[in-house]
Enzyme design. Structure first.
Site, PDB file in Angstrom:
ATOM      1  N   ASP A 262       4.529   1.563  -4.038  1.00 43.97           N
ATOM      2  CA  ASP A 262       3.553   1.887  -5.062  1.00 43.97           C
ATOM      3  C   ASP A 262       3.504   0.813  -6.142  1.00 43.97           C
ATOM      4  O   ASP A 262       4.534   0.241  -6.503  1.00 43.97           O
ATOM      5  CB  ASP A 262       3.965   3.219  -5.693  1.00 43.97           C
ATOM      6  CG  ASP A 262       2.775   3.922  -6.278  1.00 43.97           C
ATOM      7  OD1 ASP A 262       2.354   4.935  -5.699  1.00 43.97           O
ATOM      8  OD2 ASP A 262       2.255   3.434  -7.314  1.00 43.97           O
TER       9      ASP A 262
ATOM     10  N   TYR B 164     -14.609   6.025 -13.241  1.00 39.85           N
ATOM     11  CA  TYR B 164     -14.231   5.055 -12.211  1.00 39.85           C
ATOM     12  C   TYR B 164     -14.806   3.678 -12.537  1.00 39.85           C
ATOM     13  O   TYR B 164     -14.083   2.665 -12.581  1.00 39.85           O
ATOM     14  CB  TYR B 164     -14.714   5.525 -10.832  1.00 39.85           C
ATOM     15  CG  TYR B 164     -14.657   4.434  -9.800  1.00 39.85           C
ATOM     16  CD1 TYR B 164     -13.431   3.891  -9.419  1.00 39.85           C
ATOM     17  CD2 TYR B 164     -15.819   3.907  -9.238  1.00 39.85           C
ATOM     18  CE1 TYR B 164     -13.375   2.861  -8.496  1.00 39.85           C
ATOM     19  CE2 TYR B 164     -15.767   2.890  -8.312  1.00 39.85           C
ATOM     20  CZ  TYR B 164     -14.542   2.361  -7.953  1.00 39.85           C
ATOM     21  OH  TYR B 164     -14.483   1.340  -7.051  1.00 39.85           O
TER      22      TYR B 164
ATOM     23  N   ASP C  58       0.866  -1.192   0.000  1.00 36.91           N
ATOM     24  CA  ASP C  58       0.000   0.000   0.000  1.00 36.91           C
ATOM     25  C   ASP C  58       0.893   1.230   0.000  1.00 36.91           C
ATOM     26  O   ASP C  58       1.883   1.268   0.738  1.00 36.91           O
ATOM     27  CB  ASP C  58      -0.889  -0.017   1.253  1.00 36.91           C
ATOM     28  CG  ASP C  58      -2.111   0.880   1.101  1.00 36.91           C
ATOM     29  OD1 ASP C  58      -3.240   0.356   1.203  1.00 36.91           O
ATOM     30  OD2 ASP C  58      -1.943   2.108   0.889  1.00 36.91           O
ATOM     31  N   ASN C  59       0.529   2.236  -0.818  1.00 37.13           N
ATOM     32  CA  ASN C  59       1.360   3.454  -0.829  1.00 37.13           C
ATOM     33  C   ASN C  59       0.912   4.461   0.217  1.00 37.13           C
ATOM     34  O   ASN C  59       1.482   5.542   0.329  1.00 37.13           O
ATOM     35  CB  ASN C  59       1.388   4.088  -2.235  1.00 37.13           C
ATOM     36  CG  ASN C  59       0.026   4.586  -2.668  1.00 37.13           C
ATOM     37  OD1 ASN C  59      -0.926   4.597  -1.883  1.00 37.13           O
ATOM     38  ND2 ASN C  59      -0.083   4.991  -3.924  1.00 37.13           N
TER      39      ASN C  59
ATOM     40  N   ARG D 101     -29.287   3.321  -2.742  1.00 39.91           N
ATOM     41  CA  ARG D 101     -28.087   2.492  -2.808  1.00 39.91           C
ATOM     42  C   ARG D 101     -28.294   1.231  -1.969  1.00 39.91           C
ATOM     43  O   ARG D 101     -29.145   1.189  -1.078  1.00 39.91           O
ATOM     44  CB  ARG D 101     -26.863   3.233  -2.246  1.00 39.91           C
ATOM     45  CG  ARG D 101     -26.421   4.431  -3.075  1.00 39.91           C
ATOM     46  CD  ARG D 101     -25.771   3.970  -4.371  1.00 39.91           C
ATOM     47  NE  ARG D 101     -25.355   5.091  -5.196  1.00 39.91           N
ATOM     48  CZ  ARG D 101     -26.150   5.746  -6.042  1.00 39.91           C
ATOM     49  NH1 ARG D 101     -27.417   5.389  -6.177  1.00 39.91           N
ATOM     50  NH2 ARG D 101     -25.690   6.749  -6.765  1.00 39.91           N
TER      51      ARG D 101
ATOM     52  N   GLY E 295      -4.777   4.998   2.238  1.00 35.72           N
ATOM     53  CA  GLY E 295      -4.833   4.004   3.310  1.00 35.72           C
ATOM     54  C   GLY E 295      -4.105   4.507   4.557  1.00 35.72           C
ATOM     55  O   GLY E 295      -3.488   5.575   4.541  1.00 35.72           O
TER      56      GLY E 295
ATOM     57  N   ALA F 105      -6.679   1.282  -5.620  1.00 38.04           N
ATOM     58  CA  ALA F 105      -7.241   1.997  -6.767  1.00 38.04           C
ATOM     59  C   ALA F 105      -7.763   3.348  -6.308  1.00 38.04           C
ATOM     60  O   ALA F 105      -8.018   3.545  -5.123  1.00 38.04           O
ATOM     61  CB  ALA F 105      -8.394   1.203  -7.382  1.00 38.04           C
TER      62      ALA F 105
END
Ligand code: UFG
Length: 339
Positions: free
Chosen positions: A61, A151, A41-42, A231, A46, A85
């Site tokens: 990355d 997206y 994880d970069n 939703r 996160g 993402a």
């Protein structure tokens, strides 16, 4: 690999984006059943503190091809789970090339690297956003893909890439199309923390708690019963459980599933739920629609339930809100203040 639990052989998993909201809950579920997990994880969105101590966090990355190669060479991997993402529908409408460039570029290179390193199983964090305008009826897996945003388009392109990775190279994949992930780890270890927060449930909770002056409702003139968007909110712990159940299905074939609760809730329903659960009013005002928002997105997830025995434990909106509220009350500063 080591034997652990009731006769199950523990697995080894590489999780990209494992410090993010859904990824961190999936990492927790893997660790809870005794698996070995490496997170890449970069930390752009996160959080270091969202990776439970049992996992190894590699801060790096996906653009760093040498690092990805080095990690994939650490065989054996039972599967690669790809969460990393850009994931905001609204942002993607402002910057389509960035969304498509980053998500498709990193995803395609990762899939290619998996093939080169002999990884046999791949799980893609996909999305309901590839169903575009949606419809009033619950959306089935075979509904036409027609993304309403860049997206959604980027995930659709990755699903197609996986199709060809399977056809040409035999990579087995699961594309799991989440509807609206929400809630928090019921054990209180993890929660939802985006900066800035754009997701409905945490924002409604913050408005109820007086941490923001009001909620802005994006549009009350949609063709829905109360005029606000509908939703399908699905608990993040139920999503995590779904990932564990999807993995063995890859022993026989590639799969694509919708993951939702099958229940549609409008923005006004969410406000009412938060008011019930907190006992406080939610100050709100109606504003213009947010570009890219389909009026209705509700999943038909019966196929996954049938294939895997998955049954959401937190199917009720109030149960989702309760766990989200508990984490937000305990972590007013999110992960900044520690785990
Ligand atoms: N909304 C508001 N006010 C806000 C925030 C959201 O009215 O301040 C509304 C939105 O317009 C939408 C609904 O609340 O109708 C849910 O919005 P979210 O931003 O919480 O979630 P999205 O539906 O836009 O997107 C989420 C994930 C995507 C995923 C999608 C799948 O962020 O990654 O669910 O349904 F693709």
């Amino acid at each position: 690999m080591s034997a652990k639990g009731a006769g199950r052989i523990a697995g080894r998993y590489l999780v990209t984006g494992g410090a993010g909201f859904v990824g961190s809950h999936v990492v927790a579920a893997l660790l809870d059943r005794g698996d070995e997990v490496v997170v890449l994880d970069n930390l752009a969105t996160g959080h270091r503190n969202a990776v439970l101590p049992g996992a190894r966090l590699v801060v790096g990355d996906l653009e760093d091809a040498a690092l990805v190669d080095e990690l994939l060479a650490e065989q054996p991997w039972d599967a690669v789970l790809h969460f990393a993402a850009l994931s905001l529908v609204g942002d993607s409408m402002r910057d389509p090339f960035r969304y498509i460039g980053v998500n498709v570029g990193t995803g395609v290179r990762l899939i290619g690297a998996c093939v080169r390193h002999g990884v046999r199983r791949f799980v893609l964090s996909s999305t309901a956003a590839l169903f575009g305008a949606g419809s009033d009826a619950p959306i089935a897996e075979d509904a036409p893909v027609d993304p309403g945003s860049p997206y959604g388009e980027s995930k659709a392109m990755l699903e197609r890439t996986l199709h060809w990775a399977g056809r040409v190279h035999g990579l087995r994949s699961a594309a799991l199309r989440y509807f609206n992930a929400a809630g928090a780890d019921p054990r209180g270890r993890l929660g939802e923390d985006h900066a800035p927060e754009t997701h409905l449930i945490p924002l409604v909770i913050d408005a109820a708690l007086g941490r923001r002056p009001e909620l802005t409702v994006f549009g009350a003139d949609y063709p829905t019963p109360d005029g606000t968007c509908i939703r399908d909110y699905v608990h993040v712990t139920d999503l995590a459980d779904a990932h564990l159940r999807a993995l063995p299905l890859l022993d026989s074939a590639s799969v694509r599933f919708n993951l939702g609760s099958g229940q549609g809730h409008s923005v006004r329903d969410v406000i009412a739920s938060v008011e019930r659960v907190t006992g406080r009013r939610v100050p709100h005002r109606i504003a213009a629609r947010r570009p890219g928002d389909p009026p209705v997105l509700v999943a038909a997830s019966g196929r996954f339930a049938q294939a895997s025995g998955w049954q959401p434990r937190f199917g009720e909106l109030d149960a989702i809100v309760r766990t989200a509220l508990a984490w937000r009350e305990a972590h007013p500063q999110g992960y900044r203040a520690g785990p």
